[in-house]
Every structure is written in C-alpha cells, then in structure tokens.
Design a protein around this motif. Structure first.
Motif: not given
Length: 344
Positions: A333-343
């Motif tokens: 689907g259309p992506i609203a936001v992408i988040r990275r929790l840990v590196t």
C-alpha cells in the motif's frame, strides 16, 4: 527492557478528545454484491482495509477508555478522602461548641457575672482577680481554637467541593469514552460480519483463484543481522502462517501492530500498541534507505504496519482471513512513514 518514547507532547485525555471515528457507519452498509472474481477480491480488500482501520480505532478507544476509567476511580477515591476530612472538621467544630458550652457553665459557677457579687462572694480580692483572669484566659484560648477550627472547616469544605467537581468530570469523561468504545466496537463487529461474508464467497471459489492471497508464508533465505534487529526478525519469521486476528497480540494470532509490538518486545524494545502511535517512534528513514528491521507504516492516517526483511520484502499480519506472510513492500500500500528503532 528499552522503552522508546513517543515524539509528541503528552496531553490530558478528555471525553471530547476520544479518538474520532475514521470510517462512517454508512461506509460499512450493504451495497451491490460483486459479480466477478476481481470485484469480489476488490470488495474483500476494501472491507478488510476498513476493518483494520476501525480495529486500530477500537484499540485506541479502548486504551483511552481504560485510562479514563482509572482516572475516574482515582477521582472517586480523592473525593472520599476529602469528604472524610471535611466530616472530621465538622465533628471537631461541633465538639468545640459543646466544650465551650460546658466550660461556660462551669465558669458561671466559679465567677458570677455580677462583679460586685463576685467581690462579695470572694474570700479576698486576690481570689476574685485570679478567678477573673482564669476565665479570661480560657475564653481567649477558646477563641483561638475556634478560629483555627473555622479555618480548617473552610479549607476542607473547599477541598471537598473541588474533589467533587473533579469526580463528576472524571465520571463524565469515562462514560463518554466507554460510549465511544462501544460505538466503535459495534462498527467493527458489523465490518467483521461483512468481511467474513466476502471471505466465505472467496473460499467457495476454485483454490487457484485465491491462492495469491495466501502466498508468502514460507520463510525465504534472509540474512538476519545481529543484535535487537535480528532478534525481532527471527521472532517475526517464526510467526509465518499464523492467522490474522483483530486485536491479536500472539502467541497464536496477530494483527499488524500486535505482530510488530511482539517482535520488538522479544528484542527488549517496547512499542505502543497501535500502529498510529508506533509510527511516532524511532528515526525517520527514506524509502531508498530501507533495510532489515525498519518499520513501514501505510496509508494516511496510519492504519497498517509491516516489518522490513530487506530493501524489497516485508513480513506482515495483513488482514482477516490471511496468515502472517511475506509481501513485496511496494505491493502492500502507500507508505506514510518509515521508522528505524535501533541501529545495530
């Protein structure tokens, strides 16, 4: 366990701020039945998307209703404590009046009201002076106690009134939140019924007509990174094939945000329950930079989340009737936001 905070201001939840309905009741109403397989699949996807949105809405409404009910319980306890303090002050004031009356009666037997009679009846002028001084001191002490008691009574009365107002407001907010919770729950139940009806129609079709909807339940060859990300991915991959369930948090069934929360919970990272709240946590990442472990949030407002396996694939609890599976990221689907929790 690491806890990741939301990047938003904390607000006091009032009845007016209870999560608004995102899907009007009319949108879940009956309409013309699809006449083709493509139309049936399209109806299923549309109703499932609505149901998932309302499910996220229900989870949020339940969180808010629970918090407001807890606030109402606390406000009731605070009122009871204030009421007890006020009643104690009233009893003290009443006791003070009774004590003063008793001492006044006693003093009248010791010091006649008529000063001439007091002199005549006293053994000496010194005896009369001592009795008069004693009477004055007792009255002065009583006046001081009366003033202090009156102040305490006024303060406890004001505190009781304030606690009573807070109790009433908390009960009203909790009732409104519960009403909203019930309203959304009824809406979701209606959507559940419609999704199940369409799903039953799909299940009546030849297996190859709907096999694509069940695809992606076999774990591909994925290089799992070390650390918390690897732990979260291994947990998620172990859930492949398990059923979707609205509100599911495992271990036997999941919804989208429940799967992500459980996966990162296994890695010691705490996430909010609802996808829209989860989407506020962590570092924002561009689509071109997606890597394993990133969380992909879809639609606006956010209503779905998937866990990236690599740059192109993600694992997700997709929707009712479909198992936890792996899908191409750009097909979800259309992506609203992408988040990275840990590196790591």
């Amino acid at each position: 366990m690491r806890k990741l905070g939301l990047r938003s201001c904390c607000v006091v939840v009032l009845a007016a701020s209870v999560f608004p309905l995102l899907v009007p009741a009319a949108s879940a109403g009956a309409d013309d039945a699809p006449t083709t397989v493509a139309g049936l699949v399209g109806r299923y996807v549309d109703l499932s998307r609505q149901a998932e949105r309302v499910n996220e809405q229900l989870l949020k409404a339940q969180e808010q209703a629970t918090a407001l009910r807890q606030q109402a319980v606390a406000a009731d306890a605070a009122f009871r404590a204030a009421d007890d303090s006020w009643k104690q002050a009233v009893r003290q004031a009443e006791q003070l009046v009774a004590d003063r009356r008793e001492r006044a009666a006693l003093l009248r037997t010791m010091v006649p009201a008529n000063s001439v009679a007091a002199v005549l009846n006293s053994g000496s002028q010194d005896e009369f002076a001592s009795a008069s001084i004693l009477a004055g001191l007792v009255h002065d002490a009583d006046d001081a106690v009366q003033a202090a008691t009156a102040q305490t009574l006024a303060q406890t009365s004001q505190a009781r009134e304030a606690a009573e107002r807070q109790q009433a407001a908390a009960e009203k907010a909790a009732a409104a939140a519960t009403a909203t919770e019930n309203q959304v729950s009824a809406q979701r139940a209606d959507l559940d019924k419609r999704v199940a009806q369409v799903r039953a129609a799909l299940n009546a079709l030849p297996p190859d007509a709907v096999s694509l909807m069940q695809g992606g339940t076999v774990a591909p060859s994925v290089t799992v990174p070390p650390g918390a990300v690897g732990t979260a991915l291994r947990f998620a991959l172990a859930q492949l094939g398990k059923p979707y369930e609205w509100g599911g948090t495992g271990p036997f069934a999941y919804d989208c945000s429940g799967l992500v929360q459980a996966a990162y919970g296994a890695a010691g990272v705490r996430l909010p329950r609802v996808a829209a709240d989860q989407a506020l946590v962590g570092q924002r990442v561009a689509r071109a930079d997606v890597r394993a472990g990133d969380l992909l949030y879809f639609y606006q407002p956010v209503q779905h989340v998937a866990l990236a396996l690599d740059h192109n694939q993600a694992i997700q609890a997709a929707t009712f009737g479909e198992p936890v599976k792996i899908s191409p990221i750009d097909s979800i689907g259309p992506i609203a936001v992408i988040r990275r929790l840990v590196t790591n």
